[in-house]
Scaffold this active site. Structure first.
Site, PDB file in Angstrom:
ATOM      1  N   HIS A  37       0.871  -1.130   0.003  1.00 14.20           N
ATOM      2  CA  HIS A  37      -0.102  -0.046   0.007  1.00 14.20           C
ATOM      3  C   HIS A  37       0.882   1.257   0.032  1.00 14.20           C
ATOM      4  CE1 HIS A  37      -2.817  -2.703   2.155  1.00 14.20           C
ATOM      5  NE2 HIS A  37      -3.489  -2.228   1.342  1.00 14.20           N
ATOM      6  N   GLN A 149      -0.483  -5.044  -8.644  1.00 14.97           N
ATOM      7  CA  GLN A 149      -0.294  -5.886  -9.399  1.00 14.97           C
ATOM      8  C   GLN A 149      -0.860  -7.138  -8.882  1.00 14.97           C
ATOM      9  OE1 GLN A 149      -0.794  -5.641 -12.690  1.00 14.97           O
ATOM     10  NE2 GLN A 149      -0.257  -7.595 -13.417  1.00 14.97           N
TER      11      GLN A 149
END
Ligand code: PAF
Length: 288
Positions: A37, A149
Site C-alpha cells: 500500500h 499488480q
C-alpha cells in the site's frame, strides 16, 4: 493529513484543489497497510498535487463465508502510516455513507470476472469491487488511480470499467511488493502462523519455477503449469487455481506466445492467498 468521513467533505476538498489546477491521485484501499500500500501512496505522491487514500473495508466484495468480520482493522496505525507518506486526505467512511438505505446499483463486468478469483470467490466479488471503485472514482474524480499488480485480475476489471463507462481516470498498476523470502505482501498474511508462513513461500517459489522454465525457452503452457504445480505439491499446498491466461483478456492459453499471466490462489493455514507473475512474450523477465 485530514481524515474525512463524509462524501461531501471529500468533494469540497477536491473541488478546492481543482480551483488551483491541482492534479489528484487516488489510492483505493481496505486498510491494514503494508509496504505494498505504501508503495502505491509513494507513487501517487510523486506525480500528483493532492493525494487521496480511501480506507473502506467494502462489505459487498466479501461472500458470507469470507473474512469480513475478522479483516484486520487499525485505522489509527493506518492513518499514521499514510501521513508519514505525505498523503493529504484519508477518506474513511462508515458503510452507511457508501451504501445508504435504498442503494440499488451494481456495476457488473462480464468476461474477465468469470474466471480465476471470480470463479473461486463467486460473482459478487468483482461486482463489489467494480461498484465501490466506480463510486470512489465518482466521489474523488481522480486524474490517476493506483492499484497493486498482486490483484492482477482486479486491475483488468477496473480498466474495463474505466474503458466501458468512459471514466476520465488513468489506471496505474504498480509492481507486487514482496517479503525478503518472496511472499507477496498482503493484509491477510497476518492470519499465517509460523508454519503456514513458511508454507506460504511456496506460492512465489512455484511461480518462480514456472517463470524460469519460460525464460529458458519453454512456451508450452501445460509444461510451465506443471513446473509450478510440482513446487506446490512438494510444499503440501493444494491450489484453488493455478492457471496460465492471456495477460490482457484472461482467455486460456496453450502457449506463452503473448504476454501470459500465471496466477495462483491457495488456502494456506488460515489465510487465502493469491499471487501472480507475468510471463513476457519477448522481453526478458523483470516484473514479477
Ligand atoms: O484491493 C483492494 O484493497 C480492494 O479490492 C479495493 C480496490 C480497495 C476495493 O475495495
Amino acid at each position: 493529513m485530514k481524515i474525512l468521513r463524509a462524501i461531501a467533505e471529500v468533494r469540497d476538498a477536491v473541488a478546492a484543489a481543482r480551483t488551483s489546477n491541482q492534479t489528484v491521485g487516488l489510492v483505493p484501499t481496505m486498510g491494514a497497510f503494508h509496504e505494498g500500500h505504501l508503495s502505491l501512496m509513494r507513487e501517487a505522491r510523486k506525480s500528483n498535487d493532492l493525494v487521496v487514500v480511501s480506507l473502506f473495508v467494502n462489505p459487498t466484495q466479501f461472500a458470507a463465508n469470507e473474512d469480513l468480520s475478522t479483516y484486520p482493522r487499525d485505522e489509527a496505525r493506518d492513518a499514521a502510516l499514510a501521513e508519514a507518506e505525505g498523503v493529504d486526505l484519508l477518506f474513511a467512511p462508515e458503510p452507511g455513507e457508501i451504501y445508504p438505505d435504498g442503494f440499488a446499483t451494481t456495476v457488473h463486468v462480464a468476461g474477465v470476472t468469470e474466471v480465476l478469483d471470480g470463479a473461486s470467490r463467486g460473482i459478487h466479488h468483482f461486482d463489489g469491487v467494480a461498484t465501490v471503485v466506480t463510486k470512489l472514482f465518482g466521489i474523488v474524480r481522480p486524474d490517476v488511480a493506483y492499484f497493486g499488480q498482486k490483484d492482477a485480475q482486479q486491475v483488468l476489471v477496473v480498466r474495463r470499467v474505466v474503458r466501458d463507462l468512459n471514466l476520465d481516470v488513468r489506471i496505474e498498476a504498480c509492481p507486487i511488493v514482496r517479503e525478503a523470502d518472496g511472499l507477496a505482501m498482503s493484509s491477510r498474511n497476518v492470519y499465517l502462523d509460523a508454519e503456514a508462513r513458511m508454507q506460504a513461500t511456496a506460492l512465489n517459489r512455484a511461480l518462480d519455477a514456472a517463470h524460469a522454465l519460460h525464460d529458458a525457452g519453454e512456451g508450452d503452457a501445460a509444461k510451465i503449469r506443471a513446473a509450478a504445480a510440482e513446487v506446490l505439491r512438494d510444499a503440501g499446498v493444494s491450489p484453488e487455481y493455478l492457471e496460465l491466461r492471456d495477460a490482457e483478456t484472461l482467455a486460456p492459453v496453450a502457449t506463452t506466445e503473448r504476454d501470459t499471466l500465471i496466477a495462483v490462489a491457495a488456502r494456506v493455514g488460515a489465510a487465502r492467498l493469491i499471487d501472480n507473475h507475468t510471463l513476457r512474450s519477448a522481453e526478458p523477465r523483470g516484473d514479477a
